[in-house]
Design a protein around this motif. Sequence first.
Motif, PDB file in Angstrom:
ATOM      1  N   THR A  59       0.849  -1.191   0.000  1.00  0.00           N
ATOM      2  CA  THR A  59       0.000   0.000   0.000  1.00  0.00           C
ATOM      3  C   THR A  59       0.887   1.244   0.000  1.00  0.00           C
ATOM      4  O   THR A  59       2.102   1.158   0.211  1.00  0.00           O
ATOM      5  CB  THR A  59      -0.905   0.058   1.247  1.00  0.00           C
ATOM      6  N   VAL A  60       0.254   2.395  -0.199  1.00  0.00           N
ATOM      7  CA  VAL A  60       0.962   3.672  -0.186  1.00  0.00           C
ATOM      8  C   VAL A  60       1.605   3.908   1.181  1.00  0.00           C
ATOM      9  O   VAL A  60       2.673   4.507   1.288  1.00  0.00           O
ATOM     10  CB  VAL A  60      -0.022   4.819  -0.548  1.00  0.00           C
ATOM     11  N   LYS A  61       0.971   3.392   2.232  1.00  0.00           N
ATOM     12  CA  LYS A  61       1.505   3.572   3.592  1.00  0.00           C
ATOM     13  C   LYS A  61       2.829   2.846   3.800  1.00  0.00           C
ATOM     14  O   LYS A  61       3.586   3.177   4.698  1.00  0.00           O
ATOM     15  CB  LYS A  61       0.487   3.092   4.630  1.00  0.00           C
ATOM     16  N   ASP A  62       3.112   1.852   2.965  1.00  0.00           N
ATOM     17  CA  ASP A  62       4.365   1.094   3.087  1.00  0.00           C
ATOM     18  C   ASP A  62       5.554   1.837   2.483  1.00  0.00           C
ATOM     19  O   ASP A  62       6.692   1.420   2.658  1.00  0.00           O
ATOM     20  CB  ASP A  62       4.241  -0.266   2.383  1.00  0.00           C
ATOM     21  N   VAL A  63       5.292   2.908   1.736  1.00  0.00           N
ATOM     22  CA  VAL A  63       6.340   3.609   0.991  1.00  0.00           C
ATOM     23  C   VAL A  63       6.698   4.928   1.671  1.00  0.00           C
ATOM     24  O   VAL A  63       5.820   5.702   2.038  1.00  0.00           O
ATOM     25  CB  VAL A  63       5.879   3.893  -0.458  1.00  0.00           C
ATOM     26  N   LYS A  64       7.987   5.174   1.807  1.00  0.00           N
ATOM     27  CA  LYS A  64       8.499   6.472   2.261  1.00  0.00           C
ATOM     28  C   LYS A  64       9.349   7.028   1.134  1.00  0.00           C
ATOM     29  O   LYS A  64      10.180   6.327   0.564  1.00  0.00           O
ATOM     30  CB  LYS A  64       9.371   6.322   3.513  1.00  0.00           C
ATOM     31  N   LEU A  65       9.137   8.297   0.795  1.00  0.00           N
ATOM     32  CA  LEU A  65       9.941   8.975  -0.217  1.00  0.00           C
ATOM     33  C   LEU A  65      10.856   9.970   0.476  1.00  0.00           C
ATOM     34  O   LEU A  65      10.418  10.718   1.348  1.00  0.00           O
ATOM     35  CB  LEU A  65       9.053   9.730  -1.204  1.00  0.00           C
ATOM     36  N   ILE A  66      12.111   9.976   0.065  1.00  0.00           N
ATOM     37  CA  ILE A  66      13.099  10.886   0.648  1.00  0.00           C
ATOM     38  C   ILE A  66      13.703  11.725  -0.468  1.00  0.00           C
ATOM     39  O   ILE A  66      14.147  11.198  -1.489  1.00  0.00           O
ATOM     40  CB  ILE A  66      14.203  10.101   1.376  1.00  0.00           C
ATOM     41  N   ASN A  67      13.699  13.039  -0.269  1.00  0.00           N
ATOM     42  CA  ASN A  67      14.322  13.954  -1.221  1.00  0.00           C
ATOM     43  C   ASN A  67      15.124  14.980  -0.429  1.00  0.00           C
ATOM     44  O   ASN A  67      14.601  15.588   0.510  1.00  0.00           O
ATOM     45  CB  ASN A  67      13.269  14.660  -2.078  1.00  0.00           C
ATOM     46  N   ALA A  68      16.378  15.143  -0.784  1.00  0.00           N
ATOM     47  CA  ALA A  68      17.282  16.093  -0.127  1.00  0.00           C
ATOM     48  C   ALA A  68      17.327  15.852   1.379  1.00  0.00           C
ATOM     49  O   ALA A  68      17.340  16.785   2.169  1.00  0.00           O
ATOM     50  CB  ALA A  68      16.870  17.530  -0.441  1.00  0.00           C
ATOM     51  N   GLY A  69      17.296  14.574   1.779  1.00  0.00           N
ATOM     52  CA  GLY A  69      17.424  14.215   3.191  1.00  0.00           C
ATOM     53  C   GLY A  69      16.153  14.371   4.002  1.00  0.00           C
ATOM     54  O   GLY A  69      16.171  14.192   5.218  1.00  0.00           O
ATOM     55  N   ARG A  70      15.035  14.691   3.361  1.00  0.00           N
ATOM     56  CA  ARG A  70      13.772  14.869   4.079  1.00  0.00           C
ATOM     57  C   ARG A  70      12.761  13.818   3.654  1.00  0.00           C
ATOM     58  O   ARG A  70      12.629  13.525   2.465  1.00  0.00           O
ATOM     59  CB  ARG A  70      13.175  16.252   3.799  1.00  0.00           C
TER      60      ARG A  70
END
Length: 127
Positions: free
Chosen positions: A62-73
């Motif tokens: 699910t979408v809840k299983d995914v974390k996106l990281i950009n520029a350390g955030r």
Amino acid sequence: MSKVSEMVETTSASQDQLEIKFRLIDGSDIGPKSYPAAASVATLKESILAQWPKDKENGPRTVKDVKLINAGRILENSRTVAECMSPLCDAPGGVTTMHVVVQPPPPEKEKKVPNDLKQNRCGCVIL
């Protein structure tokens, strides 16, 4: 239409679209693909789910299983892509790389020990 107005139109249209690729934990990529600047982070995550390589194990469910990281955030689902871009790290017109972290499934609950085994324990204390 003059050349200057054509260039302004082309530049503003290209600013509304961002090229993004998603780097997985094993170093492989999904994309790059063009996304509107007004798209939400949740929309990006849905796209990742749809494009997830079938041969990879432990993919997100699910979408809840995914974390996106950009520029350390870590990016919040409610924010737009434009709000998440870092002016220092993301070159206009270039491809932005976002890192994808998949949360592992929650551990299975411990099996309960039957009551009769609990009663067989020794209550002695050796001093």
